[in-house]
Motif scaffolding. Structure first.
Motif, PDB file in Angstrom:
ATOM      1  N   GLN A 111       3.189 -10.542   1.538  1.00 58.53           N
ATOM      2  CA  GLN A 111       2.566  -9.703   2.265  1.00 58.53           C
ATOM      3  C   GLN A 111       1.733 -10.161   2.814  1.00 58.53           C
ATOM      4  OE1 GLN A 111       1.818  -5.956   1.545  1.00 58.53           O
ATOM      5  NE2 GLN A 111       1.079  -5.754   3.936  1.00 58.53           N
ATOM      6  N   LEU A 112       0.797 -10.401   4.138  1.00 56.78           N
ATOM      7  CA  LEU A 112      -0.402 -11.126   4.152  1.00 56.78           C
ATOM      8  C   LEU A 112      -1.269 -10.191   5.007  1.00 56.78           C
ATOM      9  CD1 LEU A 112      -2.733 -13.285   5.330  1.00 56.78           C
ATOM     10  CD2 LEU A 112      -1.367 -13.489   7.559  1.00 56.78           C
ATOM     11  N   THR A 113      -2.233 -10.081   4.112  1.00 56.64           N
ATOM     12  CA  THR A 113      -3.313  -8.501   4.752  1.00 56.64           C
ATOM     13  C   THR A 113      -4.706  -9.777   5.343  1.00 56.64           C
ATOM     14  OG1 THR A 113      -4.499  -8.672   1.945  1.00 56.64           O
ATOM     15  CG2 THR A 113      -2.047  -7.454   2.901  1.00 56.64           C
ATOM     16  N   VAL A 114      -5.545  -8.988   5.982  1.00 51.50           N
ATOM     17  CA  VAL A 114      -6.788  -9.431   5.890  1.00 51.50           C
ATOM     18  C   VAL A 114      -7.464  -9.358   4.930  1.00 51.50           C
ATOM     19  CG1 VAL A 114      -8.907  -8.243   7.643  1.00 51.50           C
ATOM     20  CG2 VAL A 114      -6.408  -8.168   8.851  1.00 51.50           C
ATOM     21  N   ASP A 115      -7.627  -8.906   4.415  1.00 55.03           N
ATOM     22  CA  ASP A 115      -8.597  -9.141   2.848  1.00 55.03           C
ATOM     23  C   ASP A 115      -8.308 -10.118   2.486  1.00 55.03           C
ATOM     24  OD1 ASP A 115      -9.813  -6.465   2.844  1.00 55.03           O
ATOM     25  OD2 ASP A 115      -8.433  -6.017   1.496  1.00 55.03           O
ATOM     26  N   LYS A 116      -7.214 -11.014   2.239  1.00 54.33           N
ATOM     27  CA  LYS A 116      -6.776 -11.830   2.026  1.00 54.33           C
ATOM     28  C   LYS A 116      -6.926 -13.183   2.508  1.00 54.33           C
ATOM     29  CE  LYS A 116      -2.334 -10.507  -0.132  1.00 54.33           C
ATOM     30  NZ  LYS A 116      -1.010 -10.584  -0.448  1.00 54.33           N
ATOM     31  N   LEU A 117      -7.277 -13.440   4.496  1.00 55.26           N
ATOM     32  CA  LEU A 117      -7.694 -13.981   4.997  1.00 55.26           C
ATOM     33  C   LEU A 117      -9.615 -14.539   4.873  1.00 55.26           C
ATOM     34  CD1 LEU A 117      -5.486 -12.489   8.681  1.00 55.26           C
ATOM     35  CD2 LEU A 117      -5.701 -14.620   7.049  1.00 55.26           C
ATOM     36  N   LYS A 118     -10.067 -12.610   4.765  1.00 60.22           N
ATOM     37  CA  LYS A 118     -11.383 -12.617   4.559  1.00 60.22           C
ATOM     38  C   LYS A 118     -11.829 -13.722   3.322  1.00 60.22           C
ATOM     39  CE  LYS A 118     -12.533  -9.021   5.513  1.00 60.22           C
ATOM     40  NZ  LYS A 118     -12.751  -7.652   5.506  1.00 60.22           N
ATOM     41  N   LEU A 119     -10.929 -13.053   2.304  1.00 58.33           N
ATOM     42  CA  LEU A 119     -11.319 -13.873   0.536  1.00 58.33           C
ATOM     43  C   LEU A 119     -10.646 -15.447   1.002  1.00 58.33           C
ATOM     44  CD1 LEU A 119     -11.905 -13.438  -2.394  1.00 58.33           C
ATOM     45  CD2 LEU A 119      -9.200 -14.107  -2.228  1.00 58.33           C
ATOM     46  N   VAL A 132       4.702  -6.831  -5.782  1.00 58.21           N
ATOM     47  CA  VAL A 132       4.725  -6.262  -4.793  1.00 58.21           C
ATOM     48  C   VAL A 132       3.502  -4.943  -6.018  1.00 58.21           C
ATOM     49  CG1 VAL A 132       5.460  -3.526  -3.949  1.00 58.21           C
ATOM     50  CG2 VAL A 132       6.808  -5.600  -4.392  1.00 58.21           C
ATOM     51  N   THR A 133       2.247  -4.964  -4.827  1.00 54.87           N
ATOM     52  CA  THR A 133       1.453  -4.383  -5.289  1.00 54.87           C
ATOM     53  C   THR A 133       1.101  -2.877  -4.840  1.00 54.87           C
ATOM     54  OG1 THR A 133      -1.074  -5.495  -4.823  1.00 54.87           O
ATOM     55  CG2 THR A 133       0.569  -5.805  -6.615  1.00 54.87           C
ATOM     56  N   GLY A 134      -0.335  -2.323  -5.370  1.00 56.06           N
ATOM     57  CA  GLY A 134      -1.086  -1.258  -4.568  1.00 56.06           C
ATOM     58  C   GLY A 134      -1.014  -1.683  -3.484  1.00 56.06           C
ATOM     59  N   THR A 135      -1.813  -3.223  -2.520  1.00 56.07           N
ATOM     60  CA  THR A 135      -2.245  -3.409  -1.472  1.00 56.07           C
ATOM     61  C   THR A 135      -1.118  -4.268  -0.860  1.00 56.07           C
ATOM     62  OG1 THR A 135      -2.735  -5.937  -2.633  1.00 56.07           O
ATOM     63  CG2 THR A 135      -4.381  -2.760  -2.636  1.00 56.07           C
TER      64      THR A 135
END
Length: 591
Positions: free
Chosen positions: A324-332, A315-318
């Motif tokens: 957790q799946l985020t759009v940033d991870k999809l983008k990367l 668990v981090t700031g983001t």
């Protein structure tokens, strides 16, 4: 004519006596005949070496047999771990010698005839290379188990490269399941048999479903059910499925039966859909850890690569919660795939998540869909556990419930009856897509993956019975899932084992890193094997393509007696394994 025949026969006989081979080999195998004629001395030498190896193998087999007959006594004196190690060493010797013999015979026949067939390596550390590229996108530094030399030799000599690839994947991925099928636990007849907390099935409500499926309204049989049916699925079932999904997915408008396709399971739907949406060599993004059958379905069937979007437990700031799946991870992941010249055609989402058990919020789903539209990507959403959310605090949101989808024609939903109704034996998977061209293209797969009309009729009657579903089945299913989950959760808490507490699905994602020393995928495999040696099947995180070692998936939707026996074995293995680690550390430090 008779003289001619006799002359031919005598010539053939002469050839036979010179080569010591059947006469019909003269025309059919000229290379083999010539090689045998020229290499008599070499053959004698090969025979002598082969004879020596066979004698050596005989001694090893004899030793193994004697060890096996005395195993009980040895185990009493050596202990389980040393006994298992000794047995495996003997098996390794046997496998290595058999491999050498296969290679010796093979290299002095086929290879000398210049046939282009790859030879297996005689080194026990090596294995066939076919299939190495098959799942290369999944390799994250974890060791990938390989077939033994002997298995590799016979597989690569008999099958095509693709066949060898499939053979290898199946035998390495499903050998424990095969063992379970032939040695299942039974409280009276086989109390030492396997307990399977690995295969994801809901066995908690078999009594309810059996009672409903044996009622008189289920027993209709007419001539049409004995003939070939609509490849897309019977119209009456597709109409009911459209109504069923409209109701339970809370779709804002009624769903269209023409957009429903019925095949014989979720994996058939997924692999066929991948084939329809992608060309061979194209790719789909998928968050990992993920459902372990999808890589098999997509690559071997459709030749479509799954590109992992790695999720971490920290668990981090983001990341406000684990994995957790985020759009940033999809983008990367998308950016990296493009750098590697991969043609990404879509995203695969599993909601509720398998094996994490979490559910995506509607806001999160909206973000993923907007990202997909921006990059012109299809979105395949597997909603297999939508009715298996048993904790009131967890709220499932179907993609079909979203009123204004960013790009409806690019969104495709999968559901089946195996998980939510515990009837995996019925083999029914459902696709709903707003794209009529996709639905039309998917129809052809009913020719290969159709569902029996008898099963379709019974499922139609089952799904029609909303009163039974809402008042009998779902309340009792959720109650039993909560009870089984609580039982397992209490044991995990007592053992201080971290786990993802999400309240949906049929399994729990647990963290056994404390039992790995060091925390590596090699040690994860050793622990996995310890469970299997104690007749308990649970899934390793590596099989779900988790980037971190030490995670396991444990199915709790099992009847209480078998779940209790399984958890007893689970605790026993962990205690024994922990003790072994402690003893090794003490020996290392000299204390």
């Amino acid at each position: 004519m008779s003289e001619s025949r006799n002359e031919g026969s005598s010539q053939a006989a002469k050839a036979d006596s010179n080569t010591q081979t059947p006469s019909n080999w003269k025309g059919a195998h000229p290379k083999l005949r010539d090689q045998l004629k020229k290499k008599k001395k070499s053959s004698k030498k090969v025979f002598k070496i082969l004879q020596e190896k066979m004698l050596k193998l005989q001694h090893v087999v004899t030793d193994q047999f004697l060890q096996w007959t005395n195993q009980q006594m040895q185990c009493l004196s050596l202990g389980d771990q040393q006994c298992t190690r000794a047995s495996r060493n003997q098996e390794k010797k046997m496998g290595h010698l058999l491999s050498q013999i296969v290679n010796l015979v093979w290299s002095n026949t086929v290879r000398k005839l210049k046939f282009q067939v790859p030879l297996p390596c005689s080194d026990s550390r090596c294995a066939i290379k076919a299939g190495h590229q098959a799942l290369s996108s999944w390799q994250t530094g974890q060791p990938r188990p390989r077939l033994g030399d002997l298995e590799a030799a016979f597989a690569s000599c008999t099958l095509s490269k693709r066949g060898t690839d499939i053979y290898e994947f199946y035998h390495l991925s499903f050998q424990s399941y095969d063992a379970y099928q032939t040695d299942k636990y039974h409280k009276d007849e086989n109390p030492l048999g396997y307990i399977n907390l690995s295969t994801i099935e809901n066995k908690l409500c078999l009594d309810l479903v059996t009672a409903r499926l044996t009622q008189s309204d289920m027993n209709c049989l007419d001539e049409a059910q004995l003939q070939y049916s609509d490849w897309k699925g019977q119209p009456f079932l597709r109409e009911e499925l459209a109504s069923f999904l409209t109701h339970y997915c809370k779709a804002p408008t009624p769903l269209d039966p023409e957009n429903v396709v019925v095949l014989n399971n979720c994996s058939s739907i997924f692999s066929s859909l991948a084939m329809v949406l992608c060309d061979p060599g194209d790719a789909l993004l998928i968050p990992t850890p993920c459902y372990s059958s999808f890589p098999f379905s997509s690559y071997f069937y459709s030749k479509v690569e799954l590109v992992p979007v790695y999720l971490e437990s920290q668990v981090t700031g983001t990341d406000s919660y684990s994995f957790q799946l985020t759009v940033d991870k999809l983008k990367l992941a998308l950016t990296q795939a493009k750098k590697e010249a991969k043609n990404v055609k879509g995203i695969v989402l599993i909601n509720p998540q398998n094996p994490l058990s979490g559910v995506y919020t509607q806001l999160s789903l909206q973000k993923y869909l907007v990202f997909a539209k921006k990059h012109k990507l299809h979105v395949i959403v597997d909603e297999n556990y939508m009715l298996s959310v048993f904790e009131p605090s967890a709220t499932f949101q179907s993609v079909l419930s979203i009123k204004d989808l960013p790009d409806p024609n690019m969104i495709h939903i999968i559901w089946d009856t195996s998980k939510d109704f515990g009837i995996s034996g019925f083999r029914l998977g459902v696709l709903y897509t707003h794209n009529k061209e996709v639905a039309s293209a998917m129809k052809v797969f009913g020719y290969y993956h159709g569902v029996s009309d008898i099963a379709q009729y019974k499922l139609w009657r089952l799904l029609q019975d909303k009163e039974w579903i809402n008042k009998v089945y779902l309340p009792k299913n959720h109650s039993r899932l909560r009870k089984a989950y609580s039982y397992v959760m209490k044991i995990l808490e007592d053992l201080k084992i971290p786990f993802c507490n999400c309240g949906s699905g049929l399994f729990v994602w647990i963290n056994l890193k404390a039992y790995l020393s060091p925390c590596t995928f090699e040690q994860e495999q050793i622990l996995y094997q310890r469970f299997q040696d104690n007749k308990l099947l649970i899934s390793s995180g590596q099989s779900y393509k988790c980037i971190e070692p030490g995670w396991f998936c444990l199915v709790f939707a099992e009847n209480h007696l078998q779940l209790q026996v399984g958890m007893d074995r689970f605790c026993h293995v962990l205690a024994e394994h922990k003790q072994g680690i402690t003893e090794e550390q003490e020996q290392t430090t000299g204390t």
